[in-house]
Design an enzyme around this catalytic site. Structure first.
Site, short mmCIF file in Angstrom:
data_model
loop_
_atom_site.label_atom_id
_atom_site.label_comp_id
_atom_site.label_asym_id
_atom_site.label_seq_id
_atom_site.Cartn_x
_atom_site.Cartn_y
_atom_site.Cartn_z
CG HIS A 53 -1.60 -1.18 1.60
ND1 HIS A 53 -2.74 -1.59 0.95
CD2 HIS A 53 -1.37 -2.14 2.56
CE1 HIS A 53 -3.19 -2.71 1.47
NE2 HIS A 53 -2.37 -3.07 2.45
NE ARG A 144 -8.03 -5.07 -0.11
CZ ARG A 144 -7.40 -4.72 1.01
NH1 ARG A 144 -7.30 -3.44 1.35
NH2 ARG A 144 -6.87 -5.62 1.81
CG HIS A 201 -3.91 -11.15 3.74
ND1 HIS A 201 -3.00 -10.78 2.79
CD2 HIS A 201 -4.40 -9.98 4.25
CE1 HIS A 201 -2.94 -9.45 2.71
NE2 HIS A 201 -3.78 -8.95 3.59
CG ASP A 270 -0.12 -6.16 4.61
OD1 ASP A 270 -0.89 -5.46 3.92
OD2 ASP A 270 -0.25 -6.29 5.84
C1 0GY Z 1 -4.07 -5.36 4.65
C2 0GY Z 1 -4.83 -5.54 5.90
C3 0GY Z 1 -5.50 -4.62 6.63
C4 0GY Z 1 -5.89 -3.32 6.22
C5 0GY Z 1 -6.24 -2.95 4.98
O1 0GY Z 1 -7.06 -1.46 3.44
C6 0GY Z 1 -6.79 -1.64 4.62
O2 0GY Z 1 -6.97 -0.79 5.49
O3 0GY Z 1 -6.15 -3.79 3.96
C7 0GY Z 1 -5.93 -5.01 7.99
O4 0GY Z 1 -6.13 -4.14 8.83
O5 0GY Z 1 -6.05 -6.23 8.24
O6 0GY Z 1 -4.14 -6.21 3.76
O7 0GY Z 1 -3.39 -4.36 4.53
#
Ligand code: 0GY
Length: 315
Positions: A53, A144, A201, A270
């Site tokens: 991200h 997503r 995941h 991640d």
């Molecule tokens: C990940 C997992 C998380 C968060 C997000 O978009 C997000 O805020 O994906 C999480 O908090 O488990 O895949 O980054």
């Protein structure tokens, strides 16, 4: 204007523990690792980090009003630096919920990546064809859908289905994020999606349960019965109870998926690891998880190169 330079682990500017602009990161926020080690495992040349991200920076790309957390900034220049440091060549950047359906930080990173990043966006119900085309032109290849209740409000399934249908002509796939306990309820909906589907995941299995038990068996069945469903064998740090840096209790789960579906698996760091509470993983240790679950050079090549290149760089 010259391209922004990567900031690597070890550079003075690498560590970060702040949000910028009008934002203050959450008091219990764990920033990404300040000094990840170099992995022992050397990824094959051309490897793709297929789940990561960018956050902000908030001063330039404000966090969404509806967000459930305020992170530290994690800008594209640091993502590029980590990519180089860990021995990867490309990234798939997944829109994080802290940016809602405002994909500007994602698009900015994709445009600055010199073709080395593709994206997965989040879009709202009213998205126009023009907006979808602009995202596609920037390098977005999927959308997503998030079902994790601590991260987002529920979106009606007919709205999600409509978004999936709108992305399909562009060749987009759908990335889904959910907790294992929700799979029985969501199974039929996932099976009805009209595109390739990628599960984040491994559907977050409870790894204290048996790898052959009914819960994980349902996830394996989902993949077995639907040849368009893929999985990321990522985030041992989120799933493990035995802990860092080995994450040994996650190995049988990821290994089973890699060996059963070698042409439908992806791997990602991640980074910058949103919402980790137990610890912040060392990204070098995460890379060293790869050869434990993809145990031959051929499996590693499919996981890290062939599969992500087919899904994200076929055009
Ligand atoms: C990940 C997992 C998380 C968060 C997000 O978009 C997000 O805020 O994906 C999480 O908090 O488990 O895949 O980054």
């Amino acid at each position: 204007m010259s391209a922004p330079q990567p900031i690597r682990p070890g550079d003075p500017a690498w560590p970060s523990s702040a949000a910028s602009g009008p934002f203050t990161m959450d008091r219990d926020w764990l920033p990404f690792h300040p000094a990840p080690r170099r992995p022992r495992f050397v990824p094959p040349k051309g490897s793709v980090d297929a789940h990561c991200h960018v956050f902000g920076p908030g001063a330039q790309f404000p966090y969404a009003p509806e967000r459930r957390y305020t992170p530290c900034d994690a800008p594209k220049t640091k993502l590029w630096g980590l990519r180089d440091y860990l021995g990867f060549e490309r990234n798939v950047i997944v829109q994080a919920t802290c940016h809602g359906s405002d994909n500007r930080a994602l698009v900015d990173a994709l445009r600055a990546s010199d073709g080395r990043a593709r994206g997965v966006a989040a879009v709202a119900a009213g998205v126009t064809d023009r907006e979808l085309a602009a995202l596609d032109a920037a390098g977005v290849r999927g959308v997503r859908f998030n079902f994790v209740k601590r991260l987002v409000d529920t979106t009606p399934r007919e709205v999600l289905l409509e978004i999936a249908r709108r992305g399909a002509p562009l060749g987009w796939h759908v990335v889904i994020y959910f907790e294992a306990a929700e799979l029985p309820e969501l199974y039929t909906f996932f099976a009805s999606l009209p595109t390739t589907v990628v599960v984040d995941h491994m559907g977050r299995p409870d790894v204290t349960k048996s790898v052959d038990g009914p819960e994980f068996e349902l996830f394996v069945r989902l993949m077995r019965e639907h040849p368009d469903i893929w999985s990321k064998v990522s985030c041992p740090d989120r799933l493990s109870k035995s802990g860092a840096p080995e994450y040994d209790d996650v190995v049988p789960f990821a290994r089973r998926i890699v060996e059963t579906f070698p042409d439908r698996v992806l791997w990602g760091t991640d980074w910058p690891h949103p919402n980790m509470k137990s610890h912040m993983p060392d990204d070098g240790a995460l890379v060293d998880f790869i050869p434990k679950v993809a145990t031959t050079a051929a499996l590693q090549h499919r996981l890290l190169i062939d599969n992500p290149m087919r899904l994200y760089w076929s055009r």
